[in-house]
Design a protein around this motif. Sequence first.
Motif, PDB file in Angstrom:
ATOM      1  N   UNK A  16     -36.457   3.672   9.626  1.00 11.03           N
ATOM      2  CA  UNK A  16     -34.999   2.983   9.509  1.00 11.03           C
ATOM      3  C   UNK A  16     -35.019   1.976  10.492  1.00 11.03           C
ATOM      4  N   UNK A  17     -34.053   1.397  11.135  1.00 12.46           N
ATOM      5  CA  UNK A  17     -32.849   1.424  12.337  1.00 12.46           C
ATOM      6  C   UNK A  17     -31.953   1.457  12.541  1.00 12.46           C
ATOM      7  N   UNK A  18     -31.575   0.941  10.987  1.00 15.48           N
ATOM      8  CA  UNK A  18     -30.025   1.058  10.011  1.00 15.48           C
ATOM      9  C   UNK A  18     -29.722   1.675   8.811  1.00 15.48           C
ATOM     10  N   UNK A  19     -28.698   1.741   8.568  1.00 10.73           N
ATOM     11  CA  UNK A  19     -28.322   2.647   7.479  1.00 10.73           C
ATOM     12  C   UNK A  19     -28.484   1.909   6.222  1.00 10.73           C
ATOM     13  N   UNK A  20     -28.504   0.466   5.685  1.00  8.83           N
ATOM     14  CA  UNK A  20     -29.199   0.403   4.465  1.00  8.83           C
ATOM     15  C   UNK A  20     -30.803   0.290   4.876  1.00  8.83           C
ATOM     16  N   UNK A  21     -31.158   0.239   5.313  1.00 10.90           N
ATOM     17  CA  UNK A  21     -32.901   0.845   5.104  1.00 10.90           C
ATOM     18  C   UNK A  21     -33.707   2.441   5.136  1.00 10.90           C
ATOM     19  N   UNK A  22     -32.386   3.639   5.716  1.00 12.87           N
ATOM     20  CA  UNK A  22     -32.720   5.094   5.573  1.00 12.87           C
ATOM     21  C   UNK A  22     -32.997   4.876   4.067  1.00 12.87           C
ATOM     22  N   UNK A  23     -32.264   4.481   3.096  1.00 10.88           N
ATOM     23  CA  UNK A  23     -33.281   4.758   1.290  1.00 10.88           C
ATOM     24  C   UNK A  23     -34.241   4.254   0.854  1.00 10.88           C
ATOM     25  N   UNK A  24     -35.193   3.224   2.155  1.00 10.94           N
ATOM     26  CA  UNK A  24     -36.556   2.758   1.531  1.00 10.94           C
ATOM     27  C   UNK A  24     -36.992   2.959   2.000  1.00 10.94           C
ATOM     28  N   UNK A  25     -37.342   4.877   2.874  1.00 11.93           N
ATOM     29  CA  UNK A  25     -39.015   5.426   2.325  1.00 11.93           C
ATOM     30  C   UNK A  25     -39.601   5.978   2.070  1.00 11.93           C
ATOM     31  N   UNK A  26     -40.309   5.946   2.546  1.00 11.33           N
ATOM     32  CA  UNK A  26     -41.923   6.458   1.361  1.00 11.33           C
ATOM     33  C   UNK A  26     -42.330   7.325   1.316  1.00 11.33           C
ATOM     34  N   UNK A  27     -42.138   8.498   2.322  1.00  7.59           N
ATOM     35  CA  UNK A  27     -42.516   9.282   3.274  1.00  7.59           C
ATOM     36  C   UNK A  27     -42.950  11.100   2.578  1.00  7.59           C
ATOM     37  N   UNK A  28     -41.838  10.615   0.600  1.00 13.64           N
ATOM     38  CA  UNK A  28     -42.043  12.428   0.168  1.00 13.64           C
ATOM     39  C   UNK A  28     -43.263  11.984  -1.251  1.00 13.64           C
ATOM     40  N   UNK A  29     -43.874  10.714  -0.978  1.00 16.02           N
ATOM     41  CA  UNK A  29     -44.749  10.704  -1.516  1.00 16.02           C
ATOM     42  C   UNK A  29     -46.565  11.720  -1.684  1.00 16.02           C
ATOM     43  N   UNK A  30     -46.486  12.404  -2.853  1.00 16.93           N
ATOM     44  CA  UNK A  30     -48.394  12.697  -2.512  1.00 16.93           C
ATOM     45  C   UNK A  30     -48.829  12.491  -2.320  1.00 16.93           C
ATOM     46  N   UNK A  31     -49.264  11.985  -1.279  1.00 12.92           N
ATOM     47  CA  UNK A  31     -50.180  10.876  -0.712  1.00 12.92           C
ATOM     48  C   UNK A  31     -51.992  11.193  -0.975  1.00 12.92           C
ATOM     49  N   UNK A  32     -52.060  12.849  -1.696  1.00 17.00           N
ATOM     50  CA  UNK A  32     -53.504  13.089  -2.385  1.00 17.00           C
ATOM     51  C   UNK A  32     -54.168  12.811  -3.376  1.00 17.00           C
ATOM     52  N   UNK A  33     -52.342  11.652  -4.236  1.00 18.41           N
ATOM     53  CA  UNK A  33     -52.855  11.038  -5.393  1.00 18.41           C
ATOM     54  C   UNK A  33     -51.963  10.013  -5.546  1.00 18.41           C
TER      55      UNK A  33
END
Length: 394
Positions: free
Chosen positions: A237-254
């Motif tokens: 995210x390069x702006x505040x509007x995009x910061x809630x779009x992240x997916x970095x907390x998924x369990x990517x093993x499943x």
Amino acid sequence: MKKINAQSKENLNGGTVIKMNEEIILPPDLNTCEALLLPAEEGYKIIPLRRDMKKLYIEVTTLCNFSCTTCIRNSWQDDMGMMEWVTFERLLLQLKDLPNLECVHFGGFGEPMSHPRIFDMLKAVKDMGLRIEMITNGSYLTPENIERLVKLPLDGIYISLDGPDEEEYNEIRQTDISPVIENIKALNQAKEAAKSRLPELGIEFVAMKKNFHKLTKLIRLSLELKARKVIVTNVLPYNEEMKDEILYDLDDTMIDHGKDTILVNVLAQMPYMKIRTDRQCKFVEDKAAAITYRGEVAPCYALMHSYHCYVYGRKKEILPFYLGNINETPLGDIWIDPAYVNFRNKIKDFRFPSCTDCKYLDGCSYTDTNESDCWGNNPSCAECLWSRRLIACP
């Protein structure tokens, strides 16, 4: 701690240059006669000063005809511009001094096909016998341009598609997807007519909450478009509007893509979807460097420009870090400069704090910028999401 200018390579001028052929303990090296002697935890480390760069990313322009919601221009603090021909000519001569160079990638943070002399640039590098790649939004793939790319031939072309249909693509890219899809089909037709497999097609997909559910549909579209690979990267995210779009907390093993799970796993180059312990710099491992349109040499994409981004919701100011400028110093000399060698050595060992999951993160001012960290690094790569394999690039 004393305030340090993160843009100064003088922060990394440790070590002593020694003559290898004068040291009995060193075996002969046909590629160099000098090495950098660095203090290590239990003695010293000797690093031969070789011009062994293998990949170079060239940003020929920072201009673009799209206004994507995911773009770095949403927090841009640099002047826009295009690489001058005299700068490119200097670079071209300097590439001859890099015997291990294999690939030149035209990309950066602009649309390379908008440069008026992009085909002259591609041909000049191709004539040197090097692999040439390019990433593009696909809008400049006119019949004439396609014919020129196939005739070169361009070895690889990556096209950004942040959705397989109008719904997400049009919202993210602020333009219509249909012309781009038609351009890709025209590229394939031209390759077939020329009986050529080049340029090989790759698709890049920026994953976020609003479009991740369409990944399998994108994979199937990529098969229809005869793409050889799909690179999936998380959004930075390069702006505040995009910061809630992240997916970095998924369990990517499943992660389950239903009947398309195998298809996704085989065709897509997936990023990590959560923080892990291991950190590794793709640019250092690939022996790569990046050049801005002004000729500045940066170690990676992340340090090419001045901007702010959001790391897990926290605003962070990023200062660029340059090891030299090809208009002033040959690229080969910049590559073996002790400061740059020292920097790559630090990155190789990745001795940086893990700020992102540190228990002292709240209230820590070091994470406000990449200028320094609590371990004394200047600049700091402690929160680099590329090293976490959350963010990816060709």
